[in-house]
Design a protein around this motif. Structure first.
Motif, PDB file in Angstrom:
ATOM      1  N   ILE A 305       0.860  -1.057  -0.176  1.00 29.93           N
ATOM      2  CA  ILE A 305      -0.038   0.134  -0.102  1.00 29.93           C
ATOM      3  C   ILE A 305       0.915   1.308  -0.091  1.00 29.93           C
ATOM      4  CG2 ILE A 305      -1.871   1.328   1.450  1.00 29.93           C
ATOM      5  CD1 ILE A 305      -2.825  -1.585   2.121  1.00 29.93           C
ATOM      6  N   ASN A 306       1.968   1.159   0.709  1.00 33.21           N
ATOM      7  CA  ASN A 306       3.096   2.252   0.738  1.00 33.21           C
ATOM      8  C   ASN A 306       3.526   2.772  -0.604  1.00 33.21           C
ATOM      9  OD1 ASN A 306       5.818   3.478   0.672  1.00 33.21           O
ATOM     10  ND2 ASN A 306       5.158   3.954   3.049  1.00 33.21           N
ATOM     11  N   LEU A 307       3.653   1.438  -1.433  1.00 33.73           N
ATOM     12  CA  LEU A 307       4.193   1.753  -2.882  1.00 33.73           C
ATOM     13  C   LEU A 307       3.274   2.167  -3.692  1.00 33.73           C
ATOM     14  CD1 LEU A 307       6.633   1.177  -4.714  1.00 33.73           C
ATOM     15  CD2 LEU A 307       6.273  -0.822  -5.140  1.00 33.73           C
ATOM     16  N   ALA A 308       2.105   1.446  -3.806  1.00 34.08           N
ATOM     17  CA  ALA A 308       1.116   1.458  -4.785  1.00 34.08           C
ATOM     18  C   ALA A 308       0.718   3.195  -5.281  1.00 34.08           C
ATOM     19  CB  ALA A 308      -0.266   0.982  -4.360  1.00 34.08           C
ATOM     20  N   TRP A 309       0.332   4.052  -4.071  1.00 31.12           N
ATOM     21  CA  TRP A 309       0.081   5.205  -4.549  1.00 31.12           C
ATOM     22  C   TRP A 309       1.134   6.031  -5.300  1.00 31.12           C
ATOM     23  CZ3 TRP A 309       1.849  10.092  -2.468  1.00 31.12           C
ATOM     24  CH2 TRP A 309       2.651   9.799  -1.369  1.00 31.12           C
ATOM     25  N   LYS A 310       2.319   5.684  -4.921  1.00 31.77           N
ATOM     26  CA  LYS A 310       3.833   6.492  -5.160  1.00 31.77           C
ATOM     27  C   LYS A 310       3.773   6.018  -6.727  1.00 31.77           C
ATOM     28  CE  LYS A 310       5.599   6.500  -0.536  1.00 31.77           C
ATOM     29  NZ  LYS A 310       6.343   5.918   0.244  1.00 31.77           N
ATOM     30  N   LEU A 311       3.510   4.872  -7.162  1.00 27.97           N
ATOM     31  CA  LEU A 311       3.536   4.328  -8.768  1.00 27.97           C
ATOM     32  C   LEU A 311       2.529   5.066  -9.295  1.00 27.97           C
ATOM     33  CD1 LEU A 311       4.338   0.371  -8.340  1.00 27.97           C
ATOM     34  CD2 LEU A 311       6.173   2.165  -8.738  1.00 27.97           C
ATOM     35  N   LYS A 312       1.165   5.095  -8.728  1.00 29.64           N
ATOM     36  CA  LYS A 312       0.254   5.679  -9.508  1.00 29.64           C
ATOM     37  C   LYS A 312       0.588   7.091  -9.879  1.00 29.64           C
ATOM     38  CE  LYS A 312      -3.952   7.146 -10.157  1.00 29.64           C
ATOM     39  NZ  LYS A 312      -4.947   7.094 -11.268  1.00 29.64           N
ATOM     40  N   ALA A 313       1.138   7.897  -8.807  1.00 33.81           N
ATOM     41  CA  ALA A 313       1.578   9.482  -8.866  1.00 33.81           C
ATOM     42  C   ALA A 313       2.574   9.438  -9.846  1.00 33.81           C
ATOM     43  CB  ALA A 313       2.106   9.813  -7.781  1.00 33.81           C
ATOM     44  N   VAL A 314       3.460   8.636 -10.109  1.00 39.21           N
ATOM     45  CA  VAL A 314       4.533   8.757 -11.207  1.00 39.21           C
ATOM     46  C   VAL A 314       3.963   8.397 -12.628  1.00 39.21           C
ATOM     47  CG1 VAL A 314       6.688   7.878 -11.908  1.00 39.21           C
ATOM     48  CG2 VAL A 314       6.628   8.446  -9.513  1.00 39.21           C
ATOM     49  N   LEU A 315       3.141   7.389 -12.901  1.00 37.13           N
ATOM     50  CA  LEU A 315       2.614   6.912 -14.019  1.00 37.13           C
ATOM     51  C   LEU A 315       1.597   7.919 -14.543  1.00 37.13           C
ATOM     52  CD1 LEU A 315       2.358   3.112 -13.133  1.00 37.13           C
ATOM     53  CD2 LEU A 315       3.951   4.251 -14.848  1.00 37.13           C
ATOM     54  N   ASP A 316       0.873   8.599 -13.534  1.00 36.81           N
ATOM     55  CA  ASP A 316      -0.304   9.382 -14.166  1.00 36.81           C
ATOM     56  C   ASP A 316      -0.133  10.812 -13.886  1.00 36.81           C
ATOM     57  OD1 ASP A 316      -1.499   7.268 -14.953  1.00 36.81           O
ATOM     58  OD2 ASP A 316      -3.119   7.104 -13.410  1.00 36.81           O
ATOM     59  N   GLY A 317       1.182  11.405 -14.348  1.00 40.86           N
ATOM     60  CA  GLY A 317       1.170  12.838 -14.252  1.00 40.86           C
ATOM     61  C   GLY A 317       1.021  13.304 -12.763  1.00 40.86           C
ATOM     62  N   GLY A 318       1.459  12.859 -11.774  1.00 42.15           N
ATOM     63  CA  GLY A 318       1.144  13.170 -10.199  1.00 42.15           C
ATOM     64  C   GLY A 318       2.783  13.839  -9.801  1.00 42.15           C
ATOM     65  N   VAL A 319       3.565  14.102 -10.672  1.00 44.99           N
ATOM     66  CA  VAL A 319       4.942  14.624 -10.080  1.00 44.99           C
ATOM     67  C   VAL A 319       5.198  15.547 -11.243  1.00 44.99           C
ATOM     68  CG1 VAL A 319       5.697  13.002  -8.694  1.00 44.99           C
ATOM     69  CG2 VAL A 319       6.137  12.750 -11.223  1.00 44.99           C
ATOM     70  N   HIS A 320       6.309  16.577 -10.964  1.00 45.22           N
ATOM     71  CA  HIS A 320       6.598  17.589 -11.669  1.00 45.22           C
ATOM     72  C   HIS A 320       7.558  17.165 -12.845  1.00 45.22           C
ATOM     73  CE1 HIS A 320       5.480  21.042  -8.688  1.00 45.22           C
ATOM     74  NE2 HIS A 320       4.577  20.422  -9.116  1.00 45.22           N
ATOM     75  N   ASP A 321       8.300  16.322 -12.532  1.00 48.13           N
ATOM     76  CA  ASP A 321       9.526  15.960 -13.759  1.00 48.13           C
ATOM     77  C   ASP A 321      10.290  14.760 -13.028  1.00 48.13           C
ATOM     78  OD1 ASP A 321      11.202  16.691 -11.369  1.00 48.13           O
ATOM     79  OD2 ASP A 321      11.084  18.581 -11.919  1.00 48.13           O
ATOM     80  N   ALA A 323      13.093  14.172 -11.814  1.00 51.48           N
ATOM     81  CA  ALA A 323      13.779  14.283 -10.479  1.00 51.48           C
ATOM     82  C   ALA A 323      12.734  14.087  -9.231  1.00 51.48           C
ATOM     83  CB  ALA A 323      14.422  15.687 -10.321  1.00 51.48           C
ATOM     84  N   ALA A 324      11.571  14.735  -9.487  1.00 50.72           N
ATOM     85  CA  ALA A 324      10.611  14.424  -8.179  1.00 50.72           C
ATOM     86  C   ALA A 324      10.104  13.174  -8.240  1.00 50.72           C
ATOM     87  CB  ALA A 324       9.315  15.513  -8.898  1.00 50.72           C
ATOM     88  N   ALA A 325       9.975  12.589  -9.535  1.00 42.83           N
ATOM     89  CA  ALA A 325       9.416  11.192  -9.725  1.00 42.83           C
ATOM     90  C   ALA A 325      10.545  10.163  -8.904  1.00 42.83           C
ATOM     91  CB  ALA A 325       9.300  10.459 -10.931  1.00 42.83           C
ATOM     92  N   ASN A 326      11.868  10.371  -8.964  1.00 37.45           N
ATOM     93  CA  ASN A 326      12.841   9.529  -8.291  1.00 37.45           C
ATOM     94  C   ASN A 326      12.753   9.671  -7.143  1.00 37.45           C
ATOM     95  OD1 ASN A 326      15.104   7.886  -8.638  1.00 37.45           O
ATOM     96  ND2 ASN A 326      16.232   9.562  -7.803  1.00 37.45           N
ATOM     97  N   ARG A 327      12.597  10.962  -6.611  1.00 39.71           N
ATOM     98  CA  ARG A 327      12.756  11.279  -5.089  1.00 39.71           C
ATOM     99  C   ARG A 327      11.483  10.711  -4.545  1.00 39.71           C
ATOM    100  NH1 ARG A 327      13.836  10.815  -1.047  1.00 39.71           N
ATOM    101  NH2 ARG A 327      14.432  12.369   0.577  1.00 39.71           N
ATOM    102  N   LEU A 328      10.337  10.649  -4.888  1.00 37.10           N
ATOM    103  CA  LEU A 328       9.233  10.195  -4.440  1.00 37.10           C
ATOM    104  C   LEU A 328       9.122   8.702  -4.310  1.00 37.10           C
ATOM    105  CD1 LEU A 328       6.028  10.309  -3.483  1.00 37.10           C
ATOM    106  CD2 LEU A 328       5.341  10.156  -5.767  1.00 37.10           C
ATOM    107  N   LEU A 329       9.631   7.943  -5.469  1.00 36.32           N
ATOM    108  CA  LEU A 329       9.810   6.515  -5.244  1.00 36.32           C
ATOM    109  C   LEU A 329      10.854   6.149  -4.439  1.00 36.32           C
ATOM    110  CD1 LEU A 329       9.646   5.622  -9.117  1.00 36.32           C
ATOM    111  CD2 LEU A 329       8.004   5.603  -7.362  1.00 36.32           C
TER     112      LEU A 329
END
Length: 520
Positions: A305-321, A323-329
């Motif tokens: 559950i911790n990982l799922a929403w972070k993958l969703k954010a990265v895959l569906d435009g939920g991060v700026h760029d 670098a932000a995607a890498n930091r979130l993951l």
């Protein structure tokens, strides 16, 4: 770019990850080398925090309806019950699930599989992961199908949920340091009678012979977990009758039928890393430990559950760029690796005390624990601490990258306290939306209402009551809640500028803008 997630392993961890992603609209492919769902019950305990997270998926009531509720734990020494602690008395104001729930893993998996199929996702059984490589835009994995043919599977991310002998972890070359306990243990699902067959959890501490009796119903069936005597280990016994378990006889347990029996060695290990590029390790692939407290399966579900929403954010435009995607993951490893190491250390200490031989260990188990336990269960703060710890309500991410601020006693990274609002409602009901949201306890104001509306964040405002203050909630405070229901940011006042700053500082796109970016 491929926007799917390949999940290797179809135990509870992989199934929950797949279900959470599917509910959020992420394409998943889940494969398993097994021929089908497991038939043995294996893991049993479903803790309060897991049930809270399951409520977000609409699963909690189904799990409760089909399992067995355990309301207390009893401690036995020398064949006599020395202490009892009732769960309901401790946790009734902390969670809607103030009990230990027994739900055999095979039934648990059947429920998850049925829900996953309802989302249009089918598990590919008899499909073996061989290796993978990372590409410019994802991963490419080599799979062997049931007919022996090989295929390449391309995906954006890979999740290794394939157990302690994880092929994904080995493919990455990630170390799995730890050790193996010297004792051999047995597990037996039995039908029996006797004083401990009372529908509650019973633990016996005698000599170095640990025995835990987990009820499977109100008193007829139970799972016994205990140590195998050295003599039985030497002859390689595979029969319960040959164990001559002194703890079983001391408790006057009369076994009338043995439905399943196995012996095993217990390991305690944590992977060096939980992330390598686009690949993640979860559940037993990332950490294994003693069965003390029934934490293993629950921890794997928490990973998912911790990982799922972070993958969703990265895959569906939920991060700026990027670098932000890498930091979130990266926060998946930061948050879950620290907890896994703490859990392994704690369960190792408890397990070692329960099974150690020698005069001092026996004195602690047979004399000190029976003396102190009856007094300890009467100390409310201590009882609450133990319940919070075992139920995993205590898990938090304070001080981590995604956690900011404090209001009252609640910090960024905490689980938000639960409140019964009457008429079957609670302040956790909004978590079922699986999205970012804002909670205000007291007065919110028109500015934050407008900002939430324009930003696409649900706003939940709860009129102030004394129970909030008693639980440590700040009056008129604003709590920004992550999709996995942990507090991201806590502030003493509901200010749009502070909420906006959290998203911009972390490179996370506000939901309204994320939808626009994804649609484009």
């Amino acid at each position: 770019m491929d926007r799917s997630v390949l999940i290797v392993g179809a135990g509870p961890t992989g199934l929950v990850l797949a279900l959470w992603l599917a509910r959020m609209g992420v394409a998943v492919r889940i494969v398993s080398s097994a021929a089908g769902p497991g038939s043995a019950s294996r893991a049993l305990a479903v803790h309060a925090r897991t049930l809270e997270l399951y409520d977000q998926l609409g699963l909690a009531e189904a799990v409760i309806a089909k399992g067995h509720r355990v309301d207390g734990v009893n401690l036995w020494v020398g064949g006599s019950r020395k202490a009892r602690a009732g769960f309901g008395d401790i946790g009734k104001d902390l969670t809607p699930y103030p009990f230990l729930h027994i739900y055999p893993q095979n039934q648990h998996e059947e429920l998850l599989i049925a829900r996953l199929e309802a989302e249009g996702v089918r598990i590919e059984w008899n499909t073996t992961f061989i290796e993978h490589k990372e590409t410019a835009e994802g991963i490419s994995a080599r799979l062997v199908l049931a007919d022996g043919g090989e295929v390449l599977c391309d995906a954006a991310f890979l999740a290794g949920c394939d157990g302690a002998s994880s092929s994904v972890r080995k493919s990455l070359g990630i170390g799995f340091p730890g050790d193996t306990y010297q004792q051999t243990f047995y597990v037996a699902d039995v039908e029996a009678s006797g004083p401990p067959m009372n529908g509650e959890l019973n633990i016996a501490l005698d000599q170095a012979e640990f025995l835990a009796v987990f009820p499977l119903d109100e008193g007829r069936r139970a799972r016994l977990i205990g140590t195998v005597e050295e003599e039985a280990t030497r002859v390689g016994t595979r029969h319960f009758e040959a164990l001559k378990d002194r703890a079983v006889s001391d408790l006057a347990i009369e076994v009338t039928a043995i439905n399943w029996f196995s012996t095993y060695r217990v390991h305690h290990r944590v992977a060096d890393r939980f992330r390598e590029g686009r690949t993640f390790l979860l559940g037993d692939a990332a950490h294994i430990h003693s069965p003390a407290g029934g934490q293993g399966m629950n921890t794997g579900i928490g990973d998912a559950i911790n990982l799922a929403w972070k993958l969703k954010a990265v895959l569906d435009g939920g991060v700026h760029d990027a670098a932000a995607a890498n930091r979130l993951l990266n926060t998946f490893e930061e948050e879950r690796l620290a907890f896994a190491r703490s859990l392994v250390r704690t369960t190792d200490q408890a397990f070692s005390l329960a099974t150690a031989d020698g005069g001092l260990a026996q004195f602690v188990r047979k004399r000190l624990v029976p003396l102190l336990m009856p007094m300890a269960v009467q100390i409310e703060p201590l009882r609450e601490f133990v319940f919070r710890t075992l139920s995993q309500l205590m898990i938090h991410y304070r001080g981590d990258y995604l956690s900011r601020g404090e209001a009252g006693d609640v910090h960024g990274g905490d689980r938000l306290p639960w409140f019964d609002l009457g008429d079957g409602r609670s302040n956790h009901d909004g978590f079922r939306d699986l999205c970012w949201q804002v909670h205000v306890y007291g007065y919110a104001g028109s500015d934050v209402e407008e900002w939430c509306r324009e930003s696409g964040l649900p706003l939940h405002v709860f009129p102030w009551q004394s129970a909030f203050e008693e639980a440590g909630i700040g009056r008129d405070a604003a709590y920004l809640i992550r999709p996995d229901s942990y507090v991201a940011s806590a502030a003493h006042a509901a200010l749009p500028e502070a909420l906006e700053r959290y998203f911009s500082d972390h490179g996370i796109t506000l939901p309204a803008k994320a939808v626009q970016a994804y649609s484009a």
